[in-house]
Design an enzyme around this catalytic site. Structure first.
Site, PDB file in Angstrom:
ATOM      1  N   ASP A  62       0.824  -1.216   0.000  1.00  0.00           N
ATOM      2  CA  ASP A  62       0.000   0.000   0.000  1.00  0.00           C
ATOM      3  C   ASP A  62       0.859   1.267   0.000  1.00  0.00           C
ATOM      4  O   ASP A  62       0.533   2.254  -0.647  1.00  0.00           O
ATOM      5  CB  ASP A  62      -0.903   0.031   1.239  1.00  0.00           C
ATOM      6  CG  ASP A  62      -1.964  -1.046   1.172  1.00  0.00           C
ATOM      7  OD1 ASP A  62      -1.962  -1.814   0.176  1.00  0.00           O
ATOM      8  OD2 ASP A  62      -2.788  -1.121   2.101  1.00  0.00           O
ATOM      9  N   SER A  68     -36.645  -4.342 -14.244  1.00  0.00           N
ATOM     10  CA  SER A  68     -36.721  -4.877 -12.888  1.00  0.00           C
ATOM     11  C   SER A  68     -36.779  -6.397 -12.985  1.00  0.00           C
ATOM     12  O   SER A  68     -36.793  -6.956 -14.076  1.00  0.00           O
ATOM     13  CB  SER A  68     -37.933  -4.321 -12.173  1.00  0.00           C
ATOM     14  OG  SER A  68     -39.084  -4.599 -12.923  1.00  0.00           O
ATOM     15  N   LEU A  69     -36.808  -7.060 -11.851  1.00  0.00           N
ATOM     16  CA  LEU A  69     -36.745  -8.513 -11.844  1.00  0.00           C
ATOM     17  C   LEU A  69     -37.989  -9.101 -11.212  1.00  0.00           C
ATOM     18  O   LEU A  69     -38.404  -8.653 -10.150  1.00  0.00           O
ATOM     19  CB  LEU A  69     -35.555  -8.959 -10.991  1.00  0.00           C
ATOM     20  CG  LEU A  69     -34.206  -9.123 -11.651  1.00  0.00           C
ATOM     21  CD1 LEU A  69     -33.175  -9.467 -10.602  1.00  0.00           C
ATOM     22  CD2 LEU A  69     -34.254 -10.200 -12.715  1.00  0.00           C
ATOM     23  N   GLU A 121     -26.486 -16.470 -10.518  1.00  0.00           N
ATOM     24  CA  GLU A 121     -25.620 -15.587  -9.734  1.00  0.00           C
ATOM     25  C   GLU A 121     -26.286 -15.190  -8.427  1.00  0.00           C
ATOM     26  O   GLU A 121     -27.512 -15.207  -8.332  1.00  0.00           O
ATOM     27  CB  GLU A 121     -25.252 -14.349 -10.565  1.00  0.00           C
ATOM     28  CG  GLU A 121     -26.424 -13.666 -11.242  1.00  0.00           C
ATOM     29  CD  GLU A 121     -26.034 -12.781 -12.437  1.00  0.00           C
ATOM     30  OE1 GLU A 121     -25.494 -13.336 -13.412  1.00  0.00           O
ATOM     31  OE2 GLU A 121     -26.267 -11.573 -12.379  1.00  0.00           O
ATOM     32  N   LYS A 129     -27.856 -12.845  -5.643  1.00  0.00           N
ATOM     33  CA  LYS A 129     -28.573 -11.565  -5.771  1.00  0.00           C
ATOM     34  C   LYS A 129     -28.116 -10.651  -4.646  1.00  0.00           C
ATOM     35  O   LYS A 129     -28.503 -10.806  -3.493  1.00  0.00           O
ATOM     36  CB  LYS A 129     -30.086 -11.781  -5.708  1.00  0.00           C
ATOM     37  CG  LYS A 129     -30.840 -10.478  -5.850  1.00  0.00           C
ATOM     38  CD  LYS A 129     -32.304 -10.695  -6.089  1.00  0.00           C
ATOM     39  CE  LYS A 129     -33.008  -9.377  -6.366  1.00  0.00           C
ATOM     40  NZ  LYS A 129     -32.900  -8.449  -5.219  1.00  0.00           N
ATOM     41  N   ASP A 189     -27.639  -7.569  -2.186  1.00  0.00           N
ATOM     42  CA  ASP A 189     -28.578  -6.629  -1.599  1.00  0.00           C
ATOM     43  C   ASP A 189     -27.883  -5.282  -1.477  1.00  0.00           C
ATOM     44  O   ASP A 189     -27.337  -4.930  -0.450  1.00  0.00           O
ATOM     45  CB  ASP A 189     -29.007  -7.158  -0.231  1.00  0.00           C
ATOM     46  CG  ASP A 189     -30.365  -6.627   0.162  1.00  0.00           C
ATOM     47  OD1 ASP A 189     -30.994  -5.948  -0.669  1.00  0.00           O
ATOM     48  OD2 ASP A 189     -30.781  -6.891   1.296  1.00  0.00           O
ATOM     49  N   TYR A 225     -23.485  -6.870 -13.544  1.00  0.00           N
ATOM     50  CA  TYR A 225     -24.286  -8.030 -13.924  1.00  0.00           C
ATOM     51  C   TYR A 225     -25.027  -7.896 -15.251  1.00  0.00           C
ATOM     52  O   TYR A 225     -25.730  -8.816 -15.645  1.00  0.00           O
ATOM     53  CB  TYR A 225     -25.271  -8.420 -12.825  1.00  0.00           C
ATOM     54  CG  TYR A 225     -26.232  -7.326 -12.412  1.00  0.00           C
ATOM     55  CD1 TYR A 225     -26.233  -6.863 -11.101  1.00  0.00           C
ATOM     56  CD2 TYR A 225     -27.145  -6.780 -13.301  1.00  0.00           C
ATOM     57  CE1 TYR A 225     -27.112  -5.876 -10.699  1.00  0.00           C
ATOM     58  CE2 TYR A 225     -28.018  -5.802 -12.910  1.00  0.00           C
ATOM     59  CZ  TYR A 225     -28.002  -5.345 -11.615  1.00  0.00           C
ATOM     60  OH  TYR A 225     -28.874  -4.366 -11.227  1.00  0.00           O
ATOM     61  N   LYS A 277     -35.868 -15.797  -4.328  1.00  0.00           N
ATOM     62  CA  LYS A 277     -35.554 -15.140  -3.050  1.00  0.00           C
ATOM     63  C   LYS A 277     -35.438 -16.146  -1.914  1.00  0.00           C
ATOM     64  O   LYS A 277     -36.162 -17.140  -1.873  1.00  0.00           O
ATOM     65  CB  LYS A 277     -36.663 -14.124  -2.695  1.00  0.00           C
ATOM     66  CG  LYS A 277     -36.858 -13.018  -3.725  1.00  0.00           C
ATOM     67  CD  LYS A 277     -35.718 -12.042  -3.761  1.00  0.00           C
ATOM     68  CE  LYS A 277     -35.956 -10.759  -3.005  1.00  0.00           C
ATOM     69  NZ  LYS A 277     -37.116  -9.993  -3.286  1.00  0.00           N
ATOM     70  N   CYS A 327     -66.435   3.463   9.041  1.00  0.00           N
ATOM     71  CA  CYS A 327     -65.054   3.906   8.829  1.00  0.00           C
ATOM     72  C   CYS A 327     -64.544   4.565  10.112  1.00  0.00           C
ATOM     73  O   CYS A 327     -65.195   5.468  10.638  1.00  0.00           O
ATOM     74  CB  CYS A 327     -65.010   4.898   7.662  1.00  0.00           C
ATOM     75  SG  CYS A 327     -63.418   5.714   7.481  1.00  0.00           S
ATOM     76  N   CYS A 329     -64.114   8.537   9.052  1.00  0.00           N
ATOM     77  CA  CYS A 329     -65.199   9.450   8.683  1.00  0.00           C
ATOM     78  C   CYS A 329     -66.572   8.932   9.099  1.00  0.00           C
ATOM     79  O   CYS A 329     -67.568   9.638   8.946  1.00  0.00           O
ATOM     80  CB  CYS A 329     -65.176   9.747   7.185  1.00  0.00           C
ATOM     81  SG  CYS A 329     -65.737   8.366   6.172  1.00  0.00           S
ATOM     82  N   CYS A 361     -64.255   1.769   2.944  1.00  0.00           N
ATOM     83  CA  CYS A 361     -65.052   2.898   3.422  1.00  0.00           C
ATOM     84  C   CYS A 361     -65.765   3.467   2.204  1.00  0.00           C
ATOM     85  O   CYS A 361     -65.152   3.662   1.147  1.00  0.00           O
ATOM     86  CB  CYS A 361     -64.123   3.943   4.020  1.00  0.00           C
ATOM     87  SG  CYS A 361     -64.825   5.594   4.062  1.00  0.00           S
ATOM     88  N   CYS A 405     -64.240  11.250   2.784  1.00  0.00           N
ATOM     89  CA  CYS A 405     -63.461  10.687   3.895  1.00  0.00           C
ATOM     90  C   CYS A 405     -62.087  11.361   3.973  1.00  0.00           C
ATOM     91  O   CYS A 405     -61.302  11.289   3.029  1.00  0.00           O
ATOM     92  CB  CYS A 405     -63.278   9.177   3.710  1.00  0.00           C
ATOM     93  SG  CYS A 405     -62.240   8.439   4.991  1.00  0.00           S
TER      94      CYS A 405
END
Ligand code: D41
Length: 676
Positions: free
Chosen positions: A34, A83-84, A116, A118, A120, A228, A317, A411, A414, A429, A435
């Site tokens: 380093d 999206s998936l 692969e 997933k 997060d 990905y 998932k 409700c 209301c 309601c 309301c």
């Protein structure tokens, strides 16, 4: 040193630092200590200090962060980020493969998948021009995200400059930015020691670190990225499979998850799922499942997508995280459409990284099915980002005084009657916009991100404005004054001003956003867009019959009925009129990409054109929906060759791709423009 030598040394340092950075952060295999790396970096920094004109966007010094921004700019992705879809069981994975085999009309037993983990984290898109990173953006709504370029540059595993061969002229790369578990623990420990706020989980820590207006903060956090997918690619070809495409990204310098594999069929997928689940704890990063993608890119293309999710991929998932706690009480929340949702008030419990005090019970059918009673010990489940739910009761722990949950007849807000239509799970309601709860929710929806996206007007502020009786329906927002706002608790002069400006700025929404913001039952973001594209004006949508409406893709009899009913209601018309009266002007859409005459065509321009510049020709073709690529491939529709056309012309001839001259190009543009 002479200027020439300084220039040369700068280039050398760039190369050395990029090389060692890549070894360390992407390959995990450093060659030098380093301290040696730091020495080289300091040398470059001191050169750049003395000669600021030598600082370039791909300089390794650009990873330290820059001056804070006031806000993030919006950027449009060149190719939308999809999206998936989700699968939660083995059966759903088997059904997924079967669907694909049916749709492809394949006789064979199984398909090949890339599998692969997933991650997060946070989905991000990177844009490279001629191999240099020029933009980084969040996923946003998939079409438009936030420009986080200066933050992205601080992430060491993201190449500022690509390596290897056949570098595309333009390339979008998608992946997940995440914070390794160890870095998350260290960050939280530091925060605890300093008596500062901690992050709930690595995902939030990654999001909080990346969406920082001060990129120096981002630079101080240890973020990483696994790539990905690709978005736009111009001037280079991807190989035939997703797994090879990932290898190609690796060769260009991107970091790819080492746990990616190729498997056969749903059974191979499920086996992989089990393997990864075994390894989950020991992985350096947090995951919430695995992703399966058809490996063959031409099959992906053939399958396409629905509602912004590819048919050819699915996320499998892991089961949600669960904990036990006591159900103290049940309250009924009234939603925007009047639906009464039973909400469990719980003894606080820590589930999957957050403290949960409320959880949904969904509806009365669910309550009966699960036989939930007040006072019960219940299992609370949290899956990823979704609202926590009461999954089941623990029957052994039921006490004698556990009491039944009953739906109120009126409700709770209301007092209107509550009704439940035969065959529907939810009770509603009947108060409509009478309301206050429904009106309040309607205003929240109106201001929300996918609707008019009124900056600074979140749910809490809407509650406050509503409870203080400053607003009672959406159009009241536009009558708010500085005085009224400044007198609110927790609202300063500056925030009041900002809110008024945000309101002013929201007055020209796209027609699609406006339709969505009205909160018509069953009209979500996608349907609103389709309606806007089809009818192109609010008046036409309002006048459309159920039959007219069903002409629109994905609009069936139920949605059509809701739309017609909505525009029949006098109070809805009154709301629209007062919005228009307040100066809100929905912007009618222009003709869309999908309908452009050259949609789906890919052309290559080569040689010198006489009557218009190559750039102009490219722009005109693109405006008509065509793609203009820098290289000839099997996918090229045709090549337009000007004078002195060279290798591209011969490649086209070899591949049997049609070749036309400049006059024919002009003719194509002329004819297509007329159609448009
Ligand atoms: O690891 C992930 N979180 C991940 C997300 C992944 N490994 N692959 C993904 N692939 C896609 C498609 C198939 C659409 C290219 C994704 C996502 N999408 C994704 N992430 C957020 C929304 C979609």
């Amino acid at each position: 040193m002479t200027p020439k030598k300084i220039n040369k040394r700068t280039q050398e340092l760039h190369q050395l630092l990029h090389y060692h950075n890549h070894n360390y952060y992407v390959l995990d295999d450093p060659e030098i200590p380093d301290s040696e790396y730091d020495k080289l970096l300091r040398e470059l920094q001191s050169i750049e200090e003395e000669y600021p004109e030598l600082v370039s966007p791909d300089s390794p010094t650009q990873r330290v962060g820059a001056k804070p921004l006031d806000e993030f700019q919006q950027v449009k992705h060149l190719v939308p980020m999809l999206s998936l879809g989700n699968a939660f069981s083995e059966d759903e994975v088997i059904a997924f493969e079967k669907r694909l085999l049916d749709r492809l009309d394949f006789e064979q037993e199984s398909l090949e998948f890339t599998v692969e983990p997933k991650l997060d984290g946070l989905a991000v898109s990177l844009l490279y021009e001629n191999g240099v990173l020029i933009q980084g953006a969040t996923r946003g709504d998939g079409e438009t995200g936030e420009n986080i370029t200066i933050n992205v540059r601080t992430i060491k595993s993201i190449p500022l400059k690509l390596t290897g061969e056949n570098i595309p002229t333009r390339l979008e790369v998608r992946g997940e930015v995440y914070m390794p578990k160890a870095s998350f623990e260290a960050l939280n420990k530091k925060a605890r020691d300093a008596d500062e706020k901690t992050f709930v989980n690595p995902r939030n820590a990654a999001a909080g670190s990346l969406r920082q207006l001060d990129s120096r903060v981002t630079a101080s956090r240890n973020l990483a990225m696994y790539c990905y997918a690709t978005g736009l690619i111009e001037g280079a070809e991807l190989p035939d499979t997703h797994s090879e495409a990932m290898q190609q990204l690796k060769d260009w310098g991107f970091r790819i998850c080492p746990d990616i594999k190729v498997v056969q069929g749903a059974q191979g997928c499920i086996q992989y799922y089990n393997e990864i689940q075994e390894k989950r704890e020991s992985l350096a990063y947090e995951i919430d499942g695995v992703v399966y993608k058809i490996n063959q890119l031409d099959l992906q293309k053939q399958l396409g997508f629905v509602s912004r999710a590819p048919r050819w991929a699915i996320a499998h998932k892991f089961p949600a995280q669960e904990e036990m706690t006591r159900l103290k009480a049940v309250e009924f929340q009234v939603g925007r459409t009047g639906a009464l949702t039973p909400v469990a008030r719980l003894e606080p419990v820590f589930v999957g990284g957050v403290t949960v005090t409320n959880a949904t019970l969904h509806n009365m059918d669910e309550i009966r099915r699960k036989d939930v009673r007040i006072g019960d010990m219940v299992i609370v489940r949290r899956a990823g980002d979704v609202i926590p739910e009461v999954a089941r009761v623990v029957p052994d722990k039921r006490s004698d005084d556990a009491s039944e949950i009953v739906m109120p007849e009126n409700c709770p807000v209301c007092g209107s009657n509550v009704e439940q239509i035969e065959g529907e799970a939810v009770a509603r309601c009947t108060g409509g916009l009478f309301c206050p709860a429904q009106r309040k929710q309607a205003i929240k929806h109106f201001a929300s991100r996918k609707a008019l996206d009124i900056d600074g007007l979140g749910d809490k502020l809407v509650e406050q404005l509503f409870d203080e009786q400053l607003i009672s329906r959406v159009s009241d927002l536009y009558q708010l004054t500085t005085d009224q706002l400044e007198n609110l608790e927790r609202m300063g002069e500056k925030s009041a001003q900002n809110l008024l400006e945000a309101l002013e700025a929201s007055k020209k929404p796209t027609l699609a956003r406006f339709i969505y913001s009205l909160g018509v039952r069953e009209v979500g973001e996608t349907t609103a867009k389709l309606l806007a594209q089809h009818f192109r004006s609010l008046e036409k949508i309002a006048k459309a019959s159920e039959d007219d409406l069903q002409e629109v893709d994905e609009v069936g009899p139920i949605v059509a009925k809701h739309v017609v009913n909505f525009f029949k209601e006098a109070h809805n018309i009154a709301v629209i009129e007062s919005l228009l009266g307040a100066g809100v002007e929905p912007q009618n859409p222009e003709k869309t990409q999908e309908e452009l005459p050259l949609e789906g065509k890919t052309y290559v321009l080569t040689g010198s054109l006489q009557q218009l510049k190559r750039n102009e020709a490219k722009a005109q073709l693109e405006a008509l929906g065509a793609k203009v690529s820098g290289s000839v491939s099997k996918k090229t529709t045709a090549v337009f060759a000007g004078e002195k056309a060279g290798s591209k012309l011969s490649k086209a001839e070899n591949l049997g791709i049609p070749v036309f001259d400049e006059d024919e190009l002009l003719e194509l543009i002329r004819v297509s423009s007329r159609k448009n």
